[in-house]
Enzyme design. Sequence first.
Site, PDB file in Angstrom:
ATOM      1  N   HIS A 245      35.695  -9.196 -48.831  1.00  0.00           N
ATOM      2  CA  HIS A 245      34.692  -8.537 -49.635  1.00  0.00           C
ATOM      3  C   HIS A 245      34.138  -9.799 -50.289  1.00  0.00           C
ATOM      4  O   HIS A 245      34.642 -10.941 -50.639  1.00  0.00           O
ATOM      5  CB  HIS A 245      35.271  -7.657 -50.631  1.00  0.00           C
ATOM      6  CG  HIS A 245      36.095  -8.185 -52.051  1.00  0.00           C
ATOM      7  ND1 HIS A 245      35.498  -8.585 -52.868  1.00  0.00           N
ATOM      8  CD2 HIS A 245      37.269  -8.268 -52.176  1.00  0.00           C
ATOM      9  CE1 HIS A 245      36.267  -9.031 -53.893  1.00  0.00           C
ATOM     10  NE2 HIS A 245      37.467  -8.980 -53.469  1.00  0.00           N
TER      11      HIS A 245
ATOM     12  N   ASP B 109      38.411 -14.930 -56.059  1.00  0.00           N
ATOM     13  CA  ASP B 109      38.249 -13.304 -55.764  1.00  0.00           C
ATOM     14  C   ASP B 109      36.851 -12.974 -55.619  1.00  0.00           C
ATOM     15  O   ASP B 109      36.210 -12.392 -56.608  1.00  0.00           O
ATOM     16  CB  ASP B 109      39.024 -12.389 -56.923  1.00  0.00           C
ATOM     17  CG  ASP B 109      38.951 -11.185 -56.632  1.00  0.00           C
ATOM     18  OD1 ASP B 109      38.719 -10.546 -55.594  1.00  0.00           O
ATOM     19  OD2 ASP B 109      38.991 -10.268 -57.569  1.00  0.00           O
TER      20      ASP B 109
ATOM     21  N   GLU C 268      33.191  -4.175 -53.516  1.00  0.00           N
ATOM     22  CA  GLU C 268      34.394  -3.761 -53.293  1.00  0.00           C
ATOM     23  C   GLU C 268      35.117  -3.746 -54.834  1.00  0.00           C
ATOM     24  O   GLU C 268      35.813  -2.849 -55.156  1.00  0.00           O
ATOM     25  CB  GLU C 268      35.095  -4.884 -52.527  1.00  0.00           C
ATOM     26  CG  GLU C 268      36.568  -4.841 -52.508  1.00  0.00           C
ATOM     27  CD  GLU C 268      37.751  -5.139 -53.698  1.00  0.00           C
ATOM     28  OE1 GLU C 268      38.820  -5.134 -53.595  1.00  0.00           O
ATOM     29  OE2 GLU C 268      37.007  -5.767 -54.431  1.00  0.00           O
ATOM     30  N   GLU C 269      34.390  -4.439 -55.679  1.00  0.00           N
ATOM     31  CA  GLU C 269      34.928  -4.620 -57.080  1.00  0.00           C
ATOM     32  C   GLU C 269      34.431  -3.318 -57.743  1.00  0.00           C
ATOM     33  O   GLU C 269      34.861  -2.916 -59.042  1.00  0.00           O
ATOM     34  CB  GLU C 269      34.344  -5.710 -57.708  1.00  0.00           C
ATOM     35  CG  GLU C 269      34.852  -7.126 -56.991  1.00  0.00           C
ATOM     36  CD  GLU C 269      36.275  -7.256 -57.525  1.00  0.00           C
ATOM     37  OE1 GLU C 269      36.972  -6.453 -57.878  1.00  0.00           O
ATOM     38  OE2 GLU C 269      36.701  -8.522 -56.988  1.00  0.00           O
TER      39      GLU C 269
ATOM     40  N   ASP D  19      41.921 -11.205 -48.914  1.00  0.00           N
ATOM     41  CA  ASP D  19      41.326 -11.031 -50.323  1.00  0.00           C
ATOM     42  C   ASP D  19      42.298 -11.929 -51.286  1.00  0.00           C
ATOM     43  O   ASP D  19      43.456 -11.632 -51.416  1.00  0.00           O
ATOM     44  CB  ASP D  19      41.498  -9.587 -50.881  1.00  0.00           C
ATOM     45  CG  ASP D  19      40.736  -9.316 -51.966  1.00  0.00           C
ATOM     46  OD1 ASP D  19      40.086 -10.049 -52.663  1.00  0.00           O
ATOM     47  OD2 ASP D  19      40.806  -8.002 -52.114  1.00  0.00           O
TER      48      ASP D  19
ATOM     49  N   HIS E 277      39.412 -12.334 -62.436  1.00  0.00           N
ATOM     50  CA  HIS E 277      38.186 -11.376 -62.985  1.00  0.00           C
ATOM     51  C   HIS E 277      37.506 -11.913 -64.302  1.00  0.00           C
ATOM     52  O   HIS E 277      37.211 -11.272 -65.306  1.00  0.00           O
ATOM     53  CB  HIS E 277      38.939  -9.945 -63.255  1.00  0.00           C
ATOM     54  CG  HIS E 277      38.819  -9.221 -62.035  1.00  0.00           C
ATOM     55  ND1 HIS E 277      39.103  -7.788 -62.133  1.00  0.00           N
ATOM     56  CD2 HIS E 277      38.533  -9.624 -60.645  1.00  0.00           C
ATOM     57  CE1 HIS E 277      38.919  -7.085 -60.790  1.00  0.00           C
ATOM     58  NE2 HIS E 277      38.847  -8.405 -59.807  1.00  0.00           N
TER      59      HIS E 277
END
Length: 454
Positions: A228, A240, A274-275, A303, A398
């Site tokens: 992603h 990420d 994706e998130e 990922d 994140h």
Amino acid sequence: MVHLNSFNDIALTNGSRAVMTGYVYSAQYVMETLKQHTNCDISTEEFETAIYTELSPPSLSLVEPWGMDFQLGVDYSGLRYGGNGTHHLTNRSLCIIPNGGCNQTDFPPDPNGCIALIQLLPSNDCPLINKAINAEQAKAAAVIFYNHINRTALITSRVRGAGWFPGEPLLTIPALAASYSLGSTLSALSSARVDLQANTKIQIVSSFNVFCETKEGNASNLIVAGAHLDSVPEGPGINDNGSGSASLLEIVVQWYGLGLVPVNRIRFAWWGSEEVGLIGSRNYVRGLTPGELGNIAMNLNFDMLGSPNYYIGVHDGSTAVKAQQGSSVITTMFEEYFNYSEVNYILIDLIAGSDFLPFIEADIPAGGLAAGAGSIKGVEDRALFGGFANAAYDPCYHQFCDTIDNINTEALGSMASAAAYVIQKASQTADLRAFLQAPLTVHPHQTQSSCEIE
């Protein structure tokens, strides 16, 4: 690191690489790089996605029979996709909803603007969105979901169908998660009245996936290798998942630089959204005809490959809900590389959390790699991989600090090399489907949970 530095620059310029900020520029970079260094067929696939934004934190307080402010993040929290708009609800009564709220008949016929209070049951009786929509259709002003007695953490679910698609319902009224202590207290107060404020926004926007498909190879044994490309809005997303996207991009560049020709066709994929719930990969799989689905022999997913306090994680195909046999063979392909290279690795589950899931749900064998997200590293993994025990695998997961400085280059190098090995081996295996059905021995490794990756 060239690609990662480019992604980092894009994030710094745009605030992040999320759907509504730097994603388009990340995709443009990928496509321009592919045009310069490959002769694959480059294409995009557009789709719509629902983007949720909490414009300000919610508040919840008791006003009757006495006054009390509840603590955000401890007693309650907002739920993603839990409402759309600004809501100032004052001095509202509570409707205690029985049976989990799965049926419209659970709700009072005349709620008079009350706030529905629903206890979550230990079993998954029905999706959260069903309960919330029932509350909205019953004219409740808001809905509060509180834990059952054995759950301590507040739920963090999306109040939305899995992999939302246009036409599926989205909630308008506010939805909050609450602790068992708060919910049971409120339900026991027959005269309870509360104030609730929420300020959220749901927007329907367009996004897209990027594909690079080899012109050569058996199209009936298609390998879909993906990562992603988007980040969360809160940060640059260089681990990420710039790490997976950049690795895949460099594998393609090196593939064409070496003049490799696959026996089985490869579709390299950079997934969007994706998130926000694997929307890009779900849209892709859902949009395929039965014949097109049948042409896909396997999926590979990469990922978070450069976590600073990493493990080397290989997804364990035996934990998949479908396609266990083929997925387990893919697991052994990665194991083969790490065993030959004398690199320690562990097996992690293949259940949820990343873009392999839509393929598994479609009964397509899948596998891949991950280096750890926000969970805590134990002493066993420290013994295998070094780093720090009792600390997160990725302390910037994140967050705004997921920059180029958040990459462990040793982990990234090992992971990218393993990815390249498995892609090349699968692409050169003449009878790939027979290979994926070959008998296997039991894995000696214990499998760890990895469902938090998304």
